[in-house]
Scaffold this motif. Structure first.
Motif, short mmCIF file in Angstrom:
data_model
loop_
_atom_site.label_atom_id
_atom_site.label_comp_id
_atom_site.label_asym_id
_atom_site.label_seq_id
_atom_site.Cartn_x
_atom_site.Cartn_y
_atom_site.Cartn_z
N LEU A 183 0.86 -1.18 0.00
CA LEU A 183 0.00 0.00 0.00
C LEU A 183 0.90 1.23 0.00
CD1 LEU A 183 -2.75 -1.11 2.55
CD2 LEU A 183 -2.48 -1.68 0.13
N GLU A 184 0.60 2.19 -0.86
CA GLU A 184 1.51 3.29 -1.17
C GLU A 184 1.07 4.62 -0.58
OE1 GLU A 184 3.16 5.53 -5.22
OE2 GLU A 184 2.46 3.46 -5.32
N LEU A 185 1.85 5.11 0.39
CA LEU A 185 1.65 6.45 0.94
C LEU A 185 2.44 7.45 0.11
CD1 LEU A 185 1.13 4.41 3.34
CD2 LEU A 185 2.05 6.17 4.85
N GLN A 186 2.01 8.72 0.16
CA GLN A 186 2.77 9.78 -0.49
C GLN A 186 2.81 11.00 0.42
OE1 GLN A 186 1.38 10.44 -4.52
NE2 GLN A 186 2.16 8.47 -5.21
N PRO A 187 3.97 11.65 0.55
CA PRO A 187 4.09 12.83 1.40
C PRO A 187 3.42 14.03 0.75
CG PRO A 187 6.17 12.39 0.29
CD PRO A 187 5.26 11.27 -0.06
N SER A 188 2.45 14.61 1.44
CA SER A 188 1.70 15.74 0.89
C SER A 188 0.88 16.38 1.99
CB SER A 188 0.77 15.26 -0.24
OG SER A 188 -0.07 16.30 -0.68
N ASP A 189 0.56 17.67 1.83
CA ASP A 189 -0.37 18.30 2.75
C ASP A 189 -1.77 18.39 2.15
OD1 ASP A 189 -0.04 20.26 0.85
OD2 ASP A 189 0.85 21.75 2.20
N ASN A 190 -1.97 17.73 1.00
CA ASN A 190 -3.29 17.62 0.41
C ASN A 190 -4.21 16.89 1.39
OD1 ASN A 190 -5.46 16.15 -1.02
ND2 ASN A 190 -4.58 17.01 -2.88
N GLU A 191 -5.34 17.49 1.72
CA GLU A 191 -6.23 16.93 2.75
C GLU A 191 -6.66 15.51 2.42
OE1 GLU A 191 -10.54 17.97 4.88
OE2 GLU A 191 -9.58 19.43 3.56
N TYR A 207 -4.26 -6.34 7.18
CA TYR A 207 -3.99 -7.43 6.23
C TYR A 207 -2.55 -7.94 6.29
CZ TYR A 207 -8.52 -6.84 3.96
OH TYR A 207 -9.87 -6.80 3.69
N ASN A 208 -1.77 -7.39 7.23
CA ASN A 208 -0.37 -7.78 7.36
C ASN A 208 0.40 -7.58 6.06
OD1 ASN A 208 1.86 -8.74 8.82
ND2 ASN A 208 1.54 -10.84 8.14
N LEU A 209 0.21 -6.39 5.49
CA LEU A 209 0.88 -6.00 4.25
C LEU A 209 1.86 -4.86 4.54
CD1 LEU A 209 -2.22 -5.87 1.86
CD2 LEU A 209 -0.32 -7.52 1.70
N PRO A 210 2.90 -4.73 3.74
CA PRO A 210 3.80 -3.58 3.92
C PRO A 210 3.16 -2.30 3.37
CG PRO A 210 4.51 -4.89 2.06
CD PRO A 210 3.39 -5.65 2.70
N PHE A 211 3.43 -1.19 4.02
CA PHE A 211 3.08 0.11 3.44
C PHE A 211 4.37 0.84 3.14
CE2 PHE A 211 2.92 0.52 8.06
CZ PHE A 211 3.67 1.68 8.33
N ILE A 212 4.42 1.46 1.99
CA ILE A 212 5.62 2.14 1.53
C ILE A 212 5.31 3.61 1.27
CG2 ILE A 212 6.54 0.04 0.47
CD1 ILE A 212 5.65 1.17 -2.26
N VAL A 213 6.36 4.40 1.10
CA VAL A 213 6.17 5.79 0.73
C VAL A 213 6.90 6.04 -0.59
CG1 VAL A 213 8.15 6.53 2.13
CG2 VAL A 213 6.46 8.21 1.42
N THR A 214 6.25 6.78 -1.48
CA THR A 214 6.88 7.20 -2.73
C THR A 214 6.63 8.69 -2.93
OG1 THR A 214 5.01 6.99 -4.28
CG2 THR A 214 6.19 4.95 -3.69
N THR A 215 7.45 9.30 -3.76
CA THR A 215 7.27 10.73 -4.01
C THR A 215 6.66 11.00 -5.38
OG1 THR A 215 9.58 10.88 -4.72
CG2 THR A 215 9.09 11.46 -2.44
N ASP A 216 6.36 9.94 -6.16
CA ASP A 216 5.69 10.13 -7.45
C ASP A 216 6.36 11.27 -8.22
OD1 ASP A 216 3.91 9.99 -9.52
OD2 ASP A 216 2.16 10.65 -8.38
N ILE A 277 9.51 4.14 4.79
CA ILE A 277 10.75 4.30 4.03
C ILE A 277 11.50 2.97 3.97
CG2 ILE A 277 13.06 5.33 4.14
CD1 ILE A 277 11.68 7.90 5.18
N ASN A 278 11.68 2.33 5.13
CA ASN A 278 12.44 1.08 5.18
C ASN A 278 11.75 -0.05 4.41
OD1 ASN A 278 14.41 2.28 6.77
ND2 ASN A 278 13.40 1.73 8.70
N ASN A 279 10.43 -0.01 4.35
CA ASN A 279 9.70 -1.07 3.64
C ASN A 279 9.97 -1.05 2.14
OD1 ASN A 279 8.51 -2.23 5.88
ND2 ASN A 279 6.58 -1.13 5.68
N THR A 280 10.42 0.09 1.60
CA THR A 280 10.73 0.11 0.17
C THR A 280 11.86 -0.86 -0.16
OG1 THR A 280 12.29 1.97 0.40
CG2 THR A 280 9.98 2.52 -0.04
N ALA A 281 12.70 -1.15 0.83
CA ALA A 281 13.80 -2.10 0.61
C ALA A 281 13.29 -3.52 0.43
CB ALA A 281 14.79 -2.03 1.76
N ILE A 282 12.09 -3.80 0.95
CA ILE A 282 11.49 -5.13 0.76
C ILE A 282 11.36 -5.41 -0.73
CG2 ILE A 282 9.39 -6.50 1.06
CD1 ILE A 282 8.91 -5.00 3.67
N ILE A 283 11.01 -4.37 -1.47
CA ILE A 283 10.86 -4.50 -2.93
C ILE A 283 12.22 -4.42 -3.60
CG2 ILE A 283 9.75 -3.52 -4.97
CD1 ILE A 283 7.73 -2.23 -2.95
#
Length: 290
Positions: A183-191, A207-216, A277-283
């Motif tokens: 599941l993909e989070l993104q850093p933003s102040d968009n509500e 669901y015991n899934l990793p969540f990652i962050v991307t900057t798109d 951030i660290n979960n991106t290394a899983i991929i």
């Protein structure tokens, strides 16, 4: 270690103006910031691959551990929605190996061979059914993530469609496998993005899934925002709201990501931001060079 898993090059401009990035500059900045690697996920386009391969070969001697990841940002819909919808949902696919790259090529060919024009826009959707056919029969070679605020899961979250969100996640888990979906989070102040980020973490825990962050990433540096905005609105008929959607879509440092994700009122802790951030290394660590 952070791997940048959602980024765009000039190849994303094939159907509409989108990015001012060039692969060589993106790779150099990712290395300078200490990233483990970077993925190229243009909008239903694999056409930058040859240039990216050449850039990968240039850096191999001095940076042998740095990963170049080939991906695609597809538009995921159901067969019943072809030519019968106004919403085309972004979804990220990343090749883990040569077989995965071949699967991306097959899916992209399908999308373009079945493309059509709707309201002046070329549509190149990929269907659930085609992904089940190509990836479902041989899973484990492609990693998937839920993409930006325009993706199906964020849309369902914002619509408060709990059954729909659960059904979509279960489909992804079944099709790609629990070890190949995030599941993909993104850093933003968009509500809306803030709401989605908090909810994605809850769903990931459930669901015991990793969540990652991307900057798109659509441009290279924070200072390039105005240049990128001018580029997006350079056509006389264009009036795109760049502040809302593109303010944070540049290649940023890990600390910038943490600072934005944990702004007051965003409901995300520093530990959760670091986990994303660290979960991106899983991929990234699963990707093989080919």
């Amino acid at each position: 270690m952070f791997y940048s898993l959602h980024s765009h090059t000039y190849a994303s401009n094939i159907r509409f103006l989108d990015s001012i990035n060039r692969p060589s500059e993106m790779i150099k900045k990712a290395i300078r910031l200490g990233f483990g690697g970077i993925a190229f996920t243009d909008h239903e386009a694999l056409s930058a691959a040859v240039e990216i391969i050449k850039e990968r070969d240039k850096i191999k001697k001095d940076h042998p551990e740095f990963k170049i990841i080939f991906g695609n940002e597809i538009y995921l819909i159901d067969e019943s929605e072809i030519k019968n919808t106004s919403k085309y949902y972004p979804f990220i696919l990343l090749a883990q190996d040569k077989e995965g790259w071949d699967q991306l090529r097959e899916l992209s060919s399908f999308a373009w061979e079945n493309s059509y024009v709707e309201k002046g826009q070329v549509r190149v959707p990929t269907t659930y059914q085609k992904i089940e056919e190509v990836i479902g029969k041989n899973p484990g070679h492609v990693f998937a993530s839920t993409a930006c605020i325009g993706g199906r899961l964020p849309f369902l979250i914002l619509e408060h469609d709990v059954p729909g969100a659960n059904s979509f996640i279960k489909w992804c888990m079944k099709t790609f496998g629990n070890d190949n979906f995030a599941l993909e989070l993104q850093p933003s102040d968009n509500e809306e993005q803030v709401i989605v980020n908090k909810t994605l973490i809850k769903l990931a825990r459930h669901y015991n899934l990793p969540f990652i962050v991307t900057t798109d990433s659509h441009y290279l540096d924070k200072e390039d925002f105005k240049i990128h905005s001018a580029f997006l609105n350079s056509k006389q008929t264009s009036d795109r709201e760049t502040e809302k959607f593109y303010k944070y879509t540049y290649i940023m440092t890990e600390q910038e990501m943490i600072d934005i994700l944990t702004l007051d009122g965003h409901g995300i802790s520093v530990d959760e931001a670091k986990e994303a951030i660290n979960n991106t290394a899983i991929i990234g660590e699963q990707v093989q060079e080919y």
